[in-house]
Scaffold this motif. Structure first.
Motif, PDB file in Angstrom:
ATOM      1  N   HIS A 110     -45.487  12.640 -11.304  1.00 51.82           N
ATOM      2  CA  HIS A 110     -45.327  13.276 -12.616  1.00 51.82           C
ATOM      3  C   HIS A 110     -45.423  12.236 -13.735  1.00 51.82           C
ATOM      4  O   HIS A 110     -46.099  12.458 -14.739  1.00 51.82           O
ATOM      5  CB  HIS A 110     -43.991  14.021 -12.687  1.00 51.82           C
ATOM      6  CG  HIS A 110     -43.718  14.631 -14.013  1.00 51.82           C
ATOM      7  ND1 HIS A 110     -44.320  15.793 -14.427  1.00 51.82           N
ATOM      8  CD2 HIS A 110     -42.930  14.218 -15.033  1.00 51.82           C
ATOM      9  CE1 HIS A 110     -43.904  16.077 -15.649  1.00 51.82           C
ATOM     10  NE2 HIS A 110     -43.064  15.142 -16.035  1.00 51.82           N
ATOM     11  N   LEU A 111     -44.747  11.100 -13.561  1.00 56.72           N
ATOM     12  CA  LEU A 111     -44.781  10.054 -14.580  1.00 56.72           C
ATOM     13  C   LEU A 111     -46.183   9.466 -14.746  1.00 56.72           C
ATOM     14  O   LEU A 111     -46.552   9.027 -15.829  1.00 56.72           O
ATOM     15  CB  LEU A 111     -43.779   8.950 -14.234  1.00 56.72           C
ATOM     16  CG  LEU A 111     -42.309   9.344 -14.345  1.00 56.72           C
ATOM     17  CD1 LEU A 111     -41.423   8.258 -13.761  1.00 56.72           C
ATOM     18  CD2 LEU A 111     -41.929   9.641 -15.785  1.00 56.72           C
ATOM     19  N   ASN A 112     -46.946   9.463 -13.674  1.00 53.48           N
ATOM     20  CA  ASN A 112     -48.319   8.947 -13.724  1.00 53.48           C
ATOM     21  C   ASN A 112     -49.321  10.002 -14.170  1.00 53.48           C
ATOM     22  O   ASN A 112     -50.504   9.705 -14.327  1.00 53.48           O
ATOM     23  CB  ASN A 112     -48.725   8.398 -12.351  1.00 53.48           C
ATOM     24  CG  ASN A 112     -48.029   7.099 -12.051  1.00 53.48           C
ATOM     25  OD1 ASN A 112     -47.873   6.251 -12.914  1.00 53.48           O
ATOM     26  ND2 ASN A 112     -47.608   6.932 -10.806  1.00 53.48           N
ATOM     27  N   GLY A 113     -48.877  11.246 -14.325  1.00 55.04           N
ATOM     28  CA  GLY A 113     -49.768  12.314 -14.749  1.00 55.04           C
ATOM     29  C   GLY A 113     -50.713  12.777 -13.658  1.00 55.04           C
ATOM     30  O   GLY A 113     -51.799  13.264 -13.936  1.00 55.04           O
ATOM     31  N   THR A 114     -50.283  12.630 -12.404  1.00 58.73           N
ATOM     32  CA  THR A 114     -51.109  13.052 -11.271  1.00 58.73           C
ATOM     33  C   THR A 114     -50.373  14.103 -10.458  1.00 58.73           C
ATOM     34  O   THR A 114     -49.169  14.308 -10.633  1.00 58.73           O
ATOM     35  CB  THR A 114     -51.457  11.854 -10.353  1.00 58.73           C
ATOM     36  OG1 THR A 114     -50.239  11.296  -9.838  1.00 58.73           O
ATOM     37  CG2 THR A 114     -52.226  10.783 -11.106  1.00 58.73           C
ATOM     38  N   ASN A 115     -51.079  14.750  -9.556  1.00 60.99           N
ATOM     39  CA  ASN A 115     -50.456  15.709  -8.643  1.00 60.99           C
ATOM     40  C   ASN A 115     -49.877  14.972  -7.455  1.00 60.99           C
ATOM     41  O   ASN A 115     -50.473  14.017  -6.953  1.00 60.99           O
ATOM     42  CB  ASN A 115     -51.482  16.730  -8.155  1.00 60.99           C
ATOM     43  CG  ASN A 115     -51.932  17.646  -9.265  1.00 60.99           C
ATOM     44  OD1 ASN A 115     -51.164  17.976 -10.167  1.00 60.99           O
ATOM     45  ND2 ASN A 115     -53.187  18.046  -9.213  1.00 60.99           N
ATOM     46  N   TYR A 116     -48.733  15.430  -6.991  1.00 59.27           N
ATOM     47  CA  TYR A 116     -48.119  14.849  -5.796  1.00 59.27           C
ATOM     48  C   TYR A 116     -48.821  15.398  -4.569  1.00 59.27           C
ATOM     49  O   TYR A 116     -48.989  16.606  -4.431  1.00 59.27           O
ATOM     50  CB  TYR A 116     -46.626  15.181  -5.746  1.00 59.27           C
ATOM     51  CG  TYR A 116     -45.959  14.692  -4.494  1.00 59.27           C
ATOM     52  CD1 TYR A 116     -45.761  13.336  -4.279  1.00 59.27           C
ATOM     53  CD2 TYR A 116     -45.547  15.575  -3.511  1.00 59.27           C
ATOM     54  CE1 TYR A 116     -45.156  12.872  -3.130  1.00 59.27           C
ATOM     55  CE2 TYR A 116     -44.937  15.121  -2.356  1.00 59.27           C
ATOM     56  CZ  TYR A 116     -44.749  13.767  -2.172  1.00 59.27           C
ATOM     57  OH  TYR A 116     -44.157  13.310  -1.027  1.00 59.27           O
ATOM     58  N   ILE A 117     -49.237  14.508  -3.680  1.00 61.01           N
ATOM     59  CA  ILE A 117     -49.889  14.907  -2.431  1.00 61.01           C
ATOM     60  C   ILE A 117     -48.910  14.636  -1.301  1.00 61.01           C
ATOM     61  O   ILE A 117     -48.504  13.499  -1.080  1.00 61.01           O
ATOM     62  CB  ILE A 117     -51.217  14.156  -2.231  1.00 61.01           C
ATOM     63  CG1 ILE A 117     -52.174  14.552  -3.350  1.00 61.01           C
ATOM     64  CG2 ILE A 117     -51.807  14.467  -0.865  1.00 61.01           C
ATOM     65  CD1 ILE A 117     -53.498  13.842  -3.331  1.00 61.01           C
ATOM     66  N   ASP A 118     -48.532  15.698  -0.608  1.00 61.04           N
ATOM     67  CA  ASP A 118     -47.472  15.632   0.395  1.00 61.04           C
ATOM     68  C   ASP A 118     -47.977  15.260   1.788  1.00 61.04           C
ATOM     69  O   ASP A 118     -47.268  14.645   2.552  1.00 61.04           O
ATOM     70  CB  ASP A 118     -46.758  16.981   0.446  1.00 61.04           C
ATOM     71  CG  ASP A 118     -45.484  16.932   1.269  1.00 61.04           C
ATOM     72  OD1 ASP A 118     -44.871  15.866   1.353  1.00 61.04           O
ATOM     73  OD2 ASP A 118     -45.110  17.981   1.812  1.00 61.04           O
ATOM     74  N   SER A 119     -49.188  15.628   2.124  1.00 60.01           N
ATOM     75  CA  SER A 119     -49.661  15.403   3.490  1.00 60.01           C
ATOM     76  C   SER A 119     -51.147  15.128   3.497  1.00 60.01           C
ATOM     77  O   SER A 119     -51.830  15.258   2.484  1.00 60.01           O
ATOM     78  CB  SER A 119     -49.372  16.630   4.355  1.00 60.01           C
ATOM     79  OG  SER A 119     -50.166  17.719   3.911  1.00 60.01           O
ATOM     80  N   TYR A 120     -51.641  14.745   4.647  1.00 66.37           N
ATOM     81  CA  TYR A 120     -53.072  14.479   4.799  1.00 66.37           C
ATOM     82  C   TYR A 120     -53.886  15.762   4.581  1.00 66.37           C
ATOM     83  O   TYR A 120     -55.000  15.699   4.090  1.00 66.37           O
ATOM     84  CB  TYR A 120     -53.366  13.905   6.188  1.00 66.37           C
ATOM     85  CG  TYR A 120     -52.869  12.496   6.330  1.00 66.37           C
ATOM     86  CD1 TYR A 120     -53.429  11.458   5.596  1.00 66.37           C
ATOM     87  CD2 TYR A 120     -51.843  12.190   7.215  1.00 66.37           C
ATOM     88  CE1 TYR A 120     -52.956  10.161   5.711  1.00 66.37           C
ATOM     89  CE2 TYR A 120     -51.379  10.899   7.341  1.00 66.37           C
ATOM     90  CZ  TYR A 120     -51.941   9.876   6.582  1.00 66.37           C
ATOM     91  OH  TYR A 120     -51.479   8.599   6.706  1.00 66.37           O
ATOM     92  N   ASP A 121     -53.318  16.912   4.927  1.00 61.97           N
ATOM     93  CA  ASP A 121     -54.012  18.186   4.707  1.00 61.97           C
ATOM     94  C   ASP A 121     -54.278  18.396   3.218  1.00 61.97           C
ATOM     95  O   ASP A 121     -55.369  18.791   2.821  1.00 61.97           O
ATOM     96  CB  ASP A 121     -53.211  19.358   5.275  1.00 61.97           C
ATOM     97  CG  ASP A 121     -53.092  19.294   6.793  1.00 61.97           C
ATOM     98  OD1 ASP A 121     -53.957  18.666   7.418  1.00 61.97           O
ATOM     99  OD2 ASP A 121     -52.125  19.876   7.315  1.00 61.97           O
TER     100      ASP A 121
END
Length: 127
Positions: A110-121
């Protein structure tokens, strides 16, 4: 600085709840206190207060679940270990580690302005 990394977010999180915690936080680019004085990189100097303001605003706005917020609060505000948090929440310490890992990751993203990616999928789907 190349954005908010997990380590920096974890370093700054106690200041969300304790304003005096900022007095114990050192700027990552600052030299050790016992080092001789030298030149200062003006581009990297003075970012600590901006980081503190960002982490406080990020805490309010990041897409964290209630369970993640509770785990982060107990770890970084109360300084509880995984087992104590797990006992309080009625889950395993592994579940707490997952909540902490995911919560810090979401906050950094969030602080970087990107989406969090939780897994390889999710990573493959985003590509």
């Amino acid at each position: 600085m190349s954005g908010y990394e997990r380590r920096l977010v974890e370093h700054l999180l106690p200041a969300v709840w304790d304003v005096e915690a900022a007095y114990g936080i050192r700027t990552p680019t600052a030299p050790d206190a016992d080092m001789p004085k030298g030149t200062v990189d003006k581009r990297a100097a003075g970012t600590l207060f901006a980081h503190l303001a960002d982490i406080r605003q990020g805490w309010k706005a990041a897409p964290l679940s209630l369970a993640e917020k509770r785990a982060l609060f107990m770890r970084f505000a109360l300084d509880w270990d995984d087992l104590r948090i797990a006992a309080r929440e009625g889950v395993t310490d592994r579940a707490i580690r997952y909540r902490l890992e995911r919560g810090v990751g979401k906050l950094a993203a969030h602080l970087n302005g990107t989406n969090y990616i939780d897994s390889y999928d999710e990573l493959e789907a985003a590509a």
